[in-house]
Write a protein that holds these residues in place. Structure first.
Motif, mmCIF file in Angstrom:
data_model
loop_
_atom_site.group_PDB
_atom_site.id
_atom_site.type_symbol
_atom_site.label_atom_id
_atom_site.label_comp_id
_atom_site.label_asym_id
_atom_site.label_seq_id
_atom_site.Cartn_x
_atom_site.Cartn_y
_atom_site.Cartn_z
ATOM 1 N N PRO A 112 0.840 -1.202 0.180
ATOM 2 C CA PRO A 112 0.022 0.028 0.066
ATOM 3 C C PRO A 112 0.804 1.301 -0.011
ATOM 4 O O PRO A 112 2.044 1.229 0.368
ATOM 5 C CB PRO A 112 -0.815 -0.244 1.326
ATOM 6 N N CYS A 113 0.417 2.188 -0.616
ATOM 7 C CA CYS A 113 0.921 3.661 -0.313
ATOM 8 C C CYS A 113 0.070 4.764 -0.205
ATOM 9 O O CYS A 113 -1.112 4.819 -0.702
ATOM 10 C CB CYS A 113 1.443 3.918 -1.980
ATOM 11 N N VAL A 114 0.586 5.565 0.643
ATOM 12 C CA VAL A 114 -0.107 6.906 0.956
ATOM 13 C C VAL A 114 0.418 8.009 0.363
ATOM 14 O O VAL A 114 1.849 8.247 0.439
ATOM 15 C CB VAL A 114 -0.470 6.968 2.492
ATOM 16 N N VAL A 115 -0.179 9.059 -0.565
ATOM 17 C CA VAL A 115 0.470 10.277 -0.902
ATOM 18 C C VAL A 115 -0.253 11.506 -0.679
ATOM 19 O O VAL A 115 -1.410 11.430 -0.625
ATOM 20 C CB VAL A 115 0.257 10.309 -2.270
ATOM 21 N N HIS A 116 0.521 12.468 0.298
ATOM 22 C CA HIS A 116 -0.172 13.697 0.614
ATOM 23 C C HIS A 116 -0.067 14.564 -0.283
ATOM 24 O O HIS A 116 1.457 14.869 -0.625
ATOM 25 C CB HIS A 116 0.579 14.014 2.003
ATOM 26 N N LEU A 117 -0.922 15.200 -0.776
ATOM 27 C CA LEU A 117 -0.970 16.487 -1.810
ATOM 28 C C LEU A 117 -1.411 17.635 -0.968
ATOM 29 O O LEU A 117 -2.253 17.489 -0.188
ATOM 30 C CB LEU A 117 -1.799 16.129 -2.923
ATOM 31 N N SER A 118 -0.893 18.762 -1.242
ATOM 32 C CA SER A 118 -1.419 19.993 -0.933
ATOM 33 C C SER A 118 -2.731 20.481 -1.656
ATOM 34 O O SER A 118 -2.875 19.842 -2.689
ATOM 35 C CB SER A 118 -0.231 21.018 -0.978
ATOM 36 N N GLU A 119 -3.309 21.182 -0.931
ATOM 37 C CA GLU A 119 -4.515 21.798 -1.805
ATOM 38 C C GLU A 119 -4.517 22.201 -3.141
ATOM 39 O O GLU A 119 -5.660 22.071 -3.795
ATOM 40 C CB GLU A 119 -5.386 22.710 -0.681
ATOM 41 N N GLY A 120 -3.289 22.900 -3.442
ATOM 42 C CA GLY A 120 -3.041 23.344 -4.596
ATOM 43 C C GLY A 120 -2.697 22.524 -5.797
ATOM 44 O O GLY A 120 -2.743 23.048 -6.979
ATOM 45 N N VAL A 121 -2.128 21.316 -5.473
ATOM 46 C CA VAL A 121 -2.090 20.331 -6.624
ATOM 47 C C VAL A 121 -3.343 20.082 -7.371
ATOM 48 O O VAL A 121 -4.236 19.458 -6.743
ATOM 49 C CB VAL A 121 -1.422 18.911 -5.830
ATOM 50 N N PRO A 122 -3.239 20.060 -8.604
ATOM 51 C CA PRO A 122 -4.489 19.740 -9.419
ATOM 52 C C PRO A 122 -4.912 18.271 -9.261
ATOM 53 O O PRO A 122 -4.121 17.439 -9.002
ATOM 54 C CB PRO A 122 -3.865 19.958 -11.102
ATOM 55 N N GLU A 123 -6.351 18.291 -9.443
ATOM 56 C CA GLU A 123 -6.828 17.129 -9.123
ATOM 57 C C GLU A 123 -6.733 16.002 -10.338
ATOM 58 O O GLU A 123 -6.872 14.849 -9.975
ATOM 59 C CB GLU A 123 -8.629 17.165 -9.110
ATOM 60 N N VAL A 136 -4.922 8.833 -1.456
ATOM 61 C CA VAL A 136 -4.441 10.489 -1.600
ATOM 62 C C VAL A 136 -5.266 11.176 -0.629
ATOM 63 O O VAL A 136 -6.526 10.928 -0.127
ATOM 64 C CB VAL A 136 -5.107 10.832 -2.934
ATOM 65 N N ARG A 137 -4.308 11.874 0.193
ATOM 66 C CA ARG A 137 -4.857 12.678 1.355
ATOM 67 C C ARG A 137 -4.577 14.150 0.993
ATOM 68 O O ARG A 137 -3.267 14.358 0.730
ATOM 69 C CB ARG A 137 -4.123 12.234 2.876
ATOM 70 N N ARG A 138 -5.419 14.852 1.026
ATOM 71 C CA ARG A 138 -5.241 16.479 1.087
ATOM 72 C C ARG A 138 -4.764 17.174 2.357
ATOM 73 O O ARG A 138 -5.395 16.998 3.418
ATOM 74 C CB ARG A 138 -6.444 17.340 0.562
ATOM 75 N N SER A 139 -3.408 17.484 2.271
ATOM 76 C CA SER A 139 -2.845 17.960 3.690
ATOM 77 C C SER A 139 -2.223 19.256 3.411
ATOM 78 O O SER A 139 -1.073 19.254 3.175
ATOM 79 C CB SER A 139 -1.754 16.858 4.080
ATOM 80 N N GLY A 140 -3.089 20.229 3.969
ATOM 81 C CA GLY A 140 -2.632 21.580 3.826
ATOM 82 C C GLY A 140 -2.380 22.249 2.763
ATOM 83 O O GLY A 140 -2.777 21.777 1.732
ATOM 84 N N PRO A 141 -2.065 23.690 2.745
ATOM 85 C CA PRO A 141 -2.318 24.796 1.847
ATOM 86 C C PRO A 141 -0.831 24.562 0.959
ATOM 87 O O PRO A 141 -0.903 25.129 -0.307
ATOM 88 C CB PRO A 141 -2.307 26.067 2.465
ATOM 89 N N ASP A 142 0.078 23.822 1.359
ATOM 90 C CA ASP A 142 1.185 23.884 0.560
ATOM 91 C C ASP A 142 2.252 22.699 0.808
ATOM 92 O O ASP A 142 1.603 21.680 1.445
ATOM 93 C CB ASP A 142 2.295 25.199 0.555
ATOM 94 N N TYR A 143 3.300 22.705 -0.196
ATOM 95 C CA TYR A 143 3.930 21.239 -0.067
ATOM 96 C C TYR A 143 4.725 21.102 1.315
ATOM 97 O O TYR A 143 4.559 19.970 1.846
ATOM 98 C CB TYR A 143 5.136 21.596 -1.229
ATOM 99 N N GLU A 144 5.070 22.106 2.196
ATOM 100 C CA GLU A 144 5.587 21.971 3.115
ATOM 101 C C GLU A 144 4.647 21.555 4.261
ATOM 102 O O GLU A 144 5.166 20.329 5.168
ATOM 103 C CB GLU A 144 5.964 23.395 3.823
#
Length: 341
Positions: A112-123, A136-144
């Motif tokens: 299994p794999c979990v990938v955290h994307l910021s809110e600005g990454v295109p769908e 896929v988890r949306r995690s915060g406003p930016d890459y940091e």
């Protein structure tokens, strides 16, 4: 902004041990066994920016994953899985392409794999990740913020972190990622030698892979130019300071290059191997993408940022680099078009 690197020193045996031709040969031999592996094309643009020719290594079709990142994350996943066999999921933060590579490698390993994307990454990227079986988890406003969430998963829940950036105490996996990237330069070198490489950077892994491999291949007369977005010049400012520094948040639409802090390994290599750093605006990157599209090379603004850097060089920078109509330049088209860009 241009910064001629005053700390430029010769390539060393230590550099070779980190990123050299031997690492590239081993990585390429491993990829050669993959059913989707094919060398990507070099597309020539004669006379670009007053050069003899610029060859664009078109990574948009790399292994069906759409970018050069296909060579990094998946390679690191397989090596990590061999070192640490078991079923613990992999986790990463991504602006899109790195996550796709990690998810692809995890799927091949059956983990299994979990990938955290910021809110600005295109769908678009989120959909592709889910298609590869990743959570896929949306995690915060930016890459940091997404990186912090991935680190928390690794520390709190025992997931195996696969980052393309490095910091004190975390270098083995990012080094494997960088060594995977050397495969594209090993392919390009078959038509060499070139006189210059102009390569874009986020945290710096691709540019450091270029510097380490190509210096080993063609020596210290070969020139290396690192291109960053005007809104996120973390490698330029780190080179200027002589140490890794975090830059304040600016604005750039070049999402896969929008990095505020360099990879430690990349800074250490580029800090003494790069010849020049240059920043480009979003508009310059977009114009370069349109110019290359006119030559049949379809890239995003991020993918064309290296070409934008070449086009943006001032006469004094060109003189310092020895760049003229006899020069043969290597560029990397890092990804195909992404909507919205």
């Amino acid at each position: 902004m241009e910064f001629l690197n005053p700390a430029r020193t010769p390539y060393t045996a230590d550099d070779r041990a980190l990123i050299g031709a031997g690492n590239a040969r081993r990585a390429r031999a491993r990829f050669a066994r993959h059913p989707r592996y094919r060398p990507t094309p070099l597309r020539t643009v004669p006379g670009l920016a007053g050069t003899l020719a610029a060859d664009v290594k078109d990574e948009s079709g790399r292994m069906g994953l759409g970018s050069f990142k296909a060579l990094g994350g998946a390679y690191a996943v397989h090596l990590l899985h061999e070192r640490e066999p078991g079923g613990a999921p992999f986790v990463c933060a991504s602006a899109g392409n790195h996550g796709i590579s990690v998810a692809s490698g995890a799927a091949e390993a059956g983990v299994p794999c979990v990938v955290h994307l910021s809110e600005g990454v295109p769908e678009t990227f989120a959909d592709r990740l889910r298609g590869l079986g990743a959570e896929v988890r949306r995690s915060g406003p930016d890459y940091e913020a997404s990186m912090a969430a991935a680190l928390d998963d690794a520390r709190t829940h025992g997931l195996r972190l696969v980052s393309d950036s490095s910091w004190p105490g975390y270098t083995d996996v990012p080094l494997d990622v960088m060594r995977g990237y050397t495969v594209l330069f090993d392919e390009a070198a078959e038509t060499g030698p070139y006189t210059h490489v102009v390569v874009q950077a986020g945290v710096g892994g691709l540019a450091a892979a270029a510097a380490g491999y190509l210096r080993d291949r063609w020596g210290d007369r070969f020139k290396i130019v690192v291109v960053e977005p005007e809104g996120a010049p973390c490698l330029t400012e780190s080179a200027r300071a002589g140490r890794p520094v975090r830059v304040p948040g600016g604005h750039t639409t070049l999402g896969r290059l929008d990095c505020r802090e360099p990879s430690l390994l990349a800074h250490r290599l580029l800090g003494h191997l790069a010849d020049l750093y240059v920043t480009v605006t979003d508009e310059q990157a977009g114009a370069a993408a349109r110019l290359l599209a006119g030559h049949g090379i379809a890239l995003s603004g991020c993918g064309a940022a290296g070409a934008a850097g070449l086009l943006a060089l001032t006469p004094s920078a060109r003189d310092a680099l020895g760049l003229d109509d006899t020069s043969r330049v290597l560029l990397v088209g890092t990804e195909g078009p992404v909507e919205p860009e």
